[in-house]
Design an enzyme around this catalytic site. Structure first.
Site, PDB file in Angstrom:
ATOM      1  N   GLU A 292       0.765  -1.117   0.059  1.00 25.30           N
ATOM      2  CA  GLU A 292      -0.097  -0.018  -0.129  1.00 25.30           C
ATOM      3  C   GLU A 292       0.898   1.179   0.165  1.00 25.30           C
ATOM      4  O   GLU A 292       1.862   1.186   0.526  1.00 25.30           O
ATOM      5  CB  GLU A 292      -0.833  -0.101   1.457  1.00 25.30           C
ATOM      6  CG  GLU A 292      -1.839  -1.046   1.104  1.00 25.30           C
ATOM      7  CD  GLU A 292      -2.900  -1.098   2.401  1.00 25.30           C
ATOM      8  OE1 GLU A 292      -4.307  -1.107   1.726  1.00 25.30           O
ATOM      9  OE2 GLU A 292      -2.677  -0.801   3.204  1.00 25.30           O
TER      10      GLU A 292
ATOM     11  N   CYS B 239       3.593   8.696   1.408  1.00 27.74           N
ATOM     12  CA  CYS B 239       3.983   7.594   2.272  1.00 27.74           C
ATOM     13  C   CYS B 239       4.379   6.488   1.474  1.00 27.74           C
ATOM     14  O   CYS B 239       3.377   5.507   1.034  1.00 27.74           O
ATOM     15  CB  CYS B 239       2.971   7.393   3.628  1.00 27.74           C
ATOM     16  SG  CYS B 239       3.608   6.200   4.801  1.00 27.74           S
TER      17      CYS B 239
ATOM     18  N   CYS C 227       6.699  -7.014   6.529  1.00 31.02           N
ATOM     19  CA  CYS C 227       7.775  -6.526   7.290  1.00 31.02           C
ATOM     20  C   CYS C 227       8.335  -7.515   8.224  1.00 31.02           C
ATOM     21  O   CYS C 227       7.568  -8.262   8.546  1.00 31.02           O
ATOM     22  CB  CYS C 227       7.608  -5.197   8.255  1.00 31.02           C
ATOM     23  SG  CYS C 227       8.879  -4.497   9.077  1.00 31.02           S
TER      24      CYS C 227
ATOM     25  N   CYS D  58       6.769  -5.180  15.297  1.00 31.35           N
ATOM     26  CA  CYS D  58       6.467  -4.316  16.543  1.00 31.35           C
ATOM     27  C   CYS D  58       5.017  -4.671  16.918  1.00 31.35           C
ATOM     28  O   CYS D  58       4.071  -4.832  15.903  1.00 31.35           O
ATOM     29  CB  CYS D  58       6.603  -2.936  15.834  1.00 31.35           C
ATOM     30  SG  CYS D  58       8.130  -2.609  15.286  1.00 31.35           S
TER      31      CYS D  58
ATOM     32  N   CYS E 246       1.817  -2.688  15.425  1.00 31.77           N
ATOM     33  CA  CYS E 246       1.912  -2.590  14.027  1.00 31.77           C
ATOM     34  C   CYS E 246       1.268  -3.553  13.056  1.00 31.77           C
ATOM     35  O   CYS E 246       1.391  -4.697  13.229  1.00 31.77           O
ATOM     36  CB  CYS E 246       3.277  -2.207  13.587  1.00 31.77           C
ATOM     37  SG  CYS E 246       3.361  -2.035  11.754  1.00 31.77           S
TER      38      CYS E 246
ATOM     39  N   GLY F 166       7.159  -1.992   5.762  1.00 34.82           N
ATOM     40  CA  GLY F 166       8.371  -2.488   5.752  1.00 34.82           C
ATOM     41  C   GLY F 166       9.434  -1.523   6.349  1.00 34.82           C
ATOM     42  O   GLY F 166       9.337  -0.570   6.941  1.00 34.82           O
TER      43      GLY F 166
ATOM     44  N   ASN G 291      -3.118   4.093  16.352  1.00 29.83           N
ATOM     45  CA  ASN G 291      -3.966   3.795  15.488  1.00 29.83           C
ATOM     46  C   ASN G 291      -4.524   2.189  15.559  1.00 29.83           C
ATOM     47  O   ASN G 291      -3.505   1.185  15.376  1.00 29.83           O
ATOM     48  CB  ASN G 291      -3.535   4.066  14.093  1.00 29.83           C
ATOM     49  CG  ASN G 291      -3.363   5.552  13.909  1.00 29.83           C
ATOM     50  OD1 ASN G 291      -4.335   6.437  14.206  1.00 29.83           O
ATOM     51  ND2 ASN G 291      -2.307   5.897  13.267  1.00 29.83           N
TER      52      ASN G 291
ATOM     53  N   CYS H 190      -0.964   5.662  10.211  1.00 33.74           N
ATOM     54  CA  CYS H 190       0.305   5.022  10.520  1.00 33.74           C
ATOM     55  C   CYS H 190       0.020   3.690  11.105  1.00 33.74           C
ATOM     56  O   CYS H 190      -0.816   3.463  12.158  1.00 33.74           O
ATOM     57  CB  CYS H 190       0.939   5.909  11.667  1.00 33.74           C
ATOM     58  SG  CYS H 190       1.587   7.542  11.199  1.00 33.74           S
TER      59      CYS H 190
HETATM   60  N1  SAH Z   1       9.352   0.179   9.601  1.00 34.52           N
HETATM   61  C1  SAH Z   1       9.694   1.664   9.658  1.00 34.52           C
HETATM   62  C2  SAH Z   1       8.917   2.491   8.890  1.00 34.52           C
HETATM   63  C3  SAH Z   1       7.376   2.415   9.057  1.00 34.52           C
HETATM   64  S1  SAH Z   1       6.757   3.996   9.677  1.00 34.52           S
HETATM   65  C4  SAH Z   1       9.666   2.105  11.333  1.00 34.52           C
HETATM   66  O1  SAH Z   1       8.990   1.325  11.821  1.00 34.52           O
HETATM   67  O2  SAH Z   1      10.097   3.008  11.643  1.00 34.52           O
HETATM   68  C5  SAH Z   1       5.381   3.880  10.551  1.00 34.52           C
HETATM   69  C6  SAH Z   1       5.451   4.613  11.817  1.00 34.52           C
HETATM   70  O3  SAH Z   1       4.162   4.286  12.340  1.00 34.52           O
HETATM   71  C7  SAH Z   1       6.571   3.975  12.808  1.00 34.52           C
HETATM   72  O4  SAH Z   1       6.883   5.089  13.484  1.00 34.52           O
HETATM   73  C8  SAH Z   1       5.552   2.836  13.414  1.00 34.52           C
HETATM   74  O5  SAH Z   1       6.244   2.555  14.775  1.00 34.52           O
HETATM   75  C9  SAH Z   1       4.151   3.663  13.537  1.00 34.52           C
HETATM   76  N2  SAH Z   1       3.128   2.855  13.809  1.00 34.52           N
HETATM   77  C10 SAH Z   1       3.248   1.454  13.647  1.00 34.52           C
HETATM   78  N3  SAH Z   1       1.949   1.072  13.922  1.00 34.52           N
HETATM   79  C11 SAH Z   1       1.304   2.102  14.535  1.00 34.52           C
HETATM   80  C12 SAH Z   1      -0.243   2.110  14.735  1.00 34.52           C
HETATM   81  N4  SAH Z   1      -0.916   1.327  15.151  1.00 34.52           N
HETATM   82  N5  SAH Z   1      -0.473   3.433  15.337  1.00 34.52           N
HETATM   83  C13 SAH Z   1       0.299   4.490  15.256  1.00 34.52           C
HETATM   84  N6  SAH Z   1       1.431   4.539  14.735  1.00 34.52           N
HETATM   85  C14 SAH Z   1       2.151   3.324  14.348  1.00 34.52           C
HETATM   86 FE1  SF4 Z   2       7.898  -2.347  13.054  1.00 35.87          FE
HETATM   87 FE2  SF4 Z   2       7.983  -0.365  11.235  1.00 35.87          FE
HETATM   88 FE3  SF4 Z   2       7.870  -3.040  10.749  1.00 35.87          FE
HETATM   89 FE4  SF4 Z   2       5.523  -1.865  11.528  1.00 35.87          FE
HETATM   90  S1  SF4 Z   2       6.718  -1.547   9.725  1.00 35.87           S
HETATM   91  S2  SF4 Z   2       6.595  -4.101  12.223  1.00 35.87           S
HETATM   92  S3  SF4 Z   2       6.612  -0.406  12.960  1.00 35.87           S
HETATM   93  S4  SF4 Z   2       9.528  -1.964  11.687  1.00 35.87           S
END
Ligand code: SAH
Ligand code: SF4
Length: 383
Positions: free
Chosen positions: A67, A80, A87, A91, A94, A179, A312, A355
């Site tokens: 996406e 974005c 990924c 986390c 996420c 990712g 979110n 996000c």
């Molecule tokens: N993988 C990279 C790039 C993804 S950026 C990273 O993790 O940095 C997406 C951002 O949104 C990251 O800061 C991530 O931690 C945050 N994020 C992930 N899940 C989320 C959620 N459910 N609500 C708010 N932010 C979230």
């Molecule tokens: Fe973690 Fe970023 Fe991968 Fe989501 S996209 S699992 S926030 S590293």
């Protein structure tokens, strides 16, 4: 010279057919045609949020999907971009992390997202993309979520076609889609080189931000070989909590991560590092967490700002977002220490475009299956 002509057709005019390269001889066009295609990812679905955010589900040649989200704001339009299908990390908050299938996107597939967005926004052909100074050009909120500016409500206050002198709305890029970009370093670097090249898509590196969950060994190279703004998904200030919610922390701890930030080439007060901090109720949102965050930023003397992201939700997620009062108290503590800490306004939640809500296969999974996948992924990369 031919190379320049081809780039001009592809990246500056948005041509999608080699036969349209009018200033190149027919023989050369046929030769090119025999070896190359000027492609775009296929659009599977295109959605528009009530707040003007757009999300595309894209399908690549092998059928894999990712996406991509466009977030228009008062003074900028931010795309974005995804770097992987799924990924490798997981986390806990996420949605992307719950995906089973993972592969790196190629440079063409990454640049293809930007090209596709330009198609969809009707931004070809417009010459070069030299950008005029905007009100807050290189500062706060490179993520495109201008927390001070008014939202763009379609049909009401169209910022419309005047973000740039050429009438372009796509002004900023964030590598914050699906990712972990630093686990696909070479392809992300090569794609962004085309995006930043004056004869390519011509976006300034100051308008591009790469977000990492903390792949420490790749951060110095990101600074020297890519050179864009850095965002770091910190999300917690103690080992215990960060190990739990951002499991890569077990491999590269907070202190190591912050040392790498302090050494990030190009970081200075004009180009600060953004720390992303997702606000999870009763998990990482206490006053003492905010104070510890300030202490750490000071300890490493980091030119930093903090972006507070209300969590979110997504189907099956185990967390709740902190109350607005908690978020503003948290923000105040950081602000009062002289560090900027805006709250990121959630965009596109109604179409699951905010996000952490991106995911490209719509399978229904149970909590147990989510936990099993998380454990499996962790086993694969934790030493
Ligand atoms: N993988 C990279 C790039 C993804 S950026 C990273 O993790 O940095 C997406 C951002 O949104 C990251 O800061 C991530 O931690 C945050 N994020 C992930 N899940 C989320 C959620 N459910 N609500 C708010 N932010 C979230
Ligand atoms: Fe973690 Fe970023 Fe991968 Fe989501 S996209 S699992 S926030 S590293």
């Amino acid at each position: 010279m031919r190379g320049q002509q081809v780039w001009n057709w592809i990246y500056q005019r948005g041509a999608t057919e080699i036969s349209a390269f009018a200033n190149i001889s027919k023989d050369t066009r046929e030769l090119l045609d025999a070896h190359f295609v000027v492609g775009r990812p296929e659009v599977v679905t295109a959605q528009v949020s009530t707040d003007g955010t757009r999300k595309w589900l894209l399908r690549f040649d092998d059928g894999e999907e990712a996406e991509c989200v466009f977030i228009p704001d008062a003074y900028r339009g931010t795309l974005c971009v995804s770097s992987q299908v799924g990924c490798t990390l997981n986390c806990r908050f996420c949605f992307t992390g719950t995906m089973k299938l993972v592969r790196n996107l190629t440079p063409a597939e990454i640049v293809g997202q930007v090209m596709l967005a330009r198609d969809a926004l009707g931004e070809w052909p417009n010459g070069t993309a030299s950008l005029p100074a905007l009100p807050d050009s290189d500062d706060d909120d490179e993520d495109g979520n201008d927390s001070d500016g008014p939202a763009w409500i379609p049909g009401q206050n169209q910022p419309g076609s005047n973000y740039t002198s050429e009438g372009r709305m796509l002004t900023n890029i964030v590598m914050m889609g699906m990712g972990e970009p630093l686990y696909n370093f070479d392809n992300v670097r090569d794609a962004l080189a085309i995006v930043m090249d004056g004869e390519g898509l011509g976006l300034s590196k100051r308008r591009i931000t790469l977000s990492t969950s903390g792949v420490v060994p790749m951060m110095a190279r990101a600074g020297t070989e890519i050179g864009v703004n850095l965002a770091v998904s910190l999300h917690a200030v103690t080992k215990e909590i960060r190990d739990e919610i951002v499991p890569i922390n077990k491999k590269y701890g907070i202190e190591e991560l912050l040392s790498a930030c302090a050494a990030y080439p190009g970081a200075n007060n004009a180009r600060r590092i953004t720390f992303e901090y997702v606000m999870l109720k009763d998990k990482n949102d206490r006053d003492e967490d905010a104070r510890e965050l300030v202490r750490l930023i000071r300890k490493y003397d980091l030119p930093a700002k903090v972006n507070l992201i209300p969590f979110n939700p997504w189907p099956g997620s185990a967390y709740e977002t902190s109350t607005p009062e908690r978020v503003s108290r948290f923000s105040d503590i950081i602000f009062n220490a002289g560090i900027s800490a805006p709250v990121r306004r959630p965009r596109g939640r109604d179409i699951m475009a905010a996000c952490g809500q991106l995911k490209s296969s719509s399978e229904k999974i149970t909590r147990a299956e989510l936990d099993r996948r998380a454990a499996e992924k962790e086993e694969a990369w934790v030493d």
